[in-house]
Design an enzyme around this catalytic site. Sequence first.
Site, short mmCIF file in Angstrom:
data_model
loop_
_atom_site.label_atom_id
_atom_site.label_comp_id
_atom_site.label_asym_id
_atom_site.label_seq_id
_atom_site.Cartn_x
_atom_site.Cartn_y
_atom_site.Cartn_z
N HIS A 37 0.85 -1.21 0.00
CA HIS A 37 0.00 0.00 0.00
C HIS A 37 0.88 1.25 0.00
O HIS A 37 0.59 2.23 -0.69
CB HIS A 37 -0.88 0.04 1.25
CG HIS A 37 -1.86 -1.08 1.36
ND1 HIS A 37 -1.71 -2.10 2.27
CD2 HIS A 37 -3.00 -1.34 0.68
CE1 HIS A 37 -2.73 -2.94 2.15
NE2 HIS A 37 -3.52 -2.52 1.18
N GLN A 153 -8.18 -7.22 -10.85
CA GLN A 153 -8.88 -6.03 -10.33
C GLN A 153 -8.50 -4.79 -11.14
O GLN A 153 -9.36 -3.99 -11.49
CB GLN A 153 -8.52 -5.84 -8.86
CG GLN A 153 -8.99 -4.52 -8.28
CD GLN A 153 -8.86 -4.47 -6.77
OE1 GLN A 153 -9.71 -5.01 -6.07
NE2 GLN A 153 -7.83 -3.82 -6.25
O1 PAF Z 1 -7.73 -3.80 -3.42
C1 PAF Z 1 -8.45 -3.49 -2.45
O2 PAF Z 1 -7.97 -3.29 -1.33
C2 PAF Z 1 -9.95 -3.34 -2.65
O3 PAF Z 1 -10.44 -4.28 -3.55
C3 PAF Z 1 -10.38 -1.91 -3.05
C4 PAF Z 1 -9.81 -1.52 -4.40
C5 PAF Z 1 -9.91 -0.92 -1.99
C6 PAF Z 1 -11.90 -1.84 -3.14
O4 PAF Z 1 -12.50 -2.14 -1.93
#
Ligand code: PAF
Length: 281
Positions: A37, A153
């Site tokens: 992150h 995603q």
């Molecule tokens: O990747 C994540 O942490 C989640 O899928 C996101 C993009 C924050 C959506 O809830």
Amino acid sequence: MLIFKTIPEIRDFVKREKSGGKTVGFVPTMGYLHQGHLSLVEKAREECGTVVVSIFVNPLQFGPREDFSQYPRDFARDSAMLGDCGVDALFHPTGEEMYNGHHNTFVEVAGVTDCLCGKSRPGHFRGVATVVTKLFNIVQPDRAYFGQKDAQQVLVIRKMARDLDMPLAVVTVPTAREPDGLAMSSRNVYLTPDQREKAPVLYKSLRAAAEAVSAGERDVNKLVGMVKQVINNTEGAVMDYVEIRSLPDLDEKEWLDLPSLMALAVRFGKTRLIDNIVLGE
Ligand code: PAF
């Protein structure tokens, strides 16, 4: 760092920043932050005048038997980490603020959600696309940052942003890894010491396939078979899927086109880990 819990507050903040000429970078997260992150935040910090992060564990993207209630949460630790990284604003809404008890509208991205994690976790990408659309509408960023670890995603969000003419750039940041190759994930804390020791097998098997591709192998079944064999020979590892798919549409191929995505999901006990590699990158 400012912390906002309501939609009007974060909207006002972003409006003020934009009227001062700032580019707004946005990193949506579900919290329990790790270096993966933080690498998204660092990239946003490099490219944007203002950085907004959200922490919201989105119930819509969890199946009924999945880990929504056990998903790890530590807001005090997360907010201290984000403050230290120079984040300007943290949006931390409640479920009530986001879904208001009367939520009947969903975003469905067809095609790219039918395979891989979309197949193993029905409804997952509908939940992701819906919450990300809401977050984009709330924050209205110029640039939004996602990790390559969640390769499908990112493809879903890119397609959605293009199909729905969302006025922002979707930026992908490489997967952050532990020294032994394990992709960083908030779910790694669920692993027992023995499972943690075995978990780097995901990336090792993908690297072996990438090496076979470098040596000239193009038969998709053979490459998939190689990875399956390594995972199946690892005690405690249960294969969910391993597939090779075209980029960016995730079509199935018998003969490898380069570049292509090789992605896998493996369970250790109740913990499901995912990883991927771009072959021929
Ligand atoms: O990747 C994540 O942490 C989640 O899928 C996101 C993009 C924050 C959506 O809830």
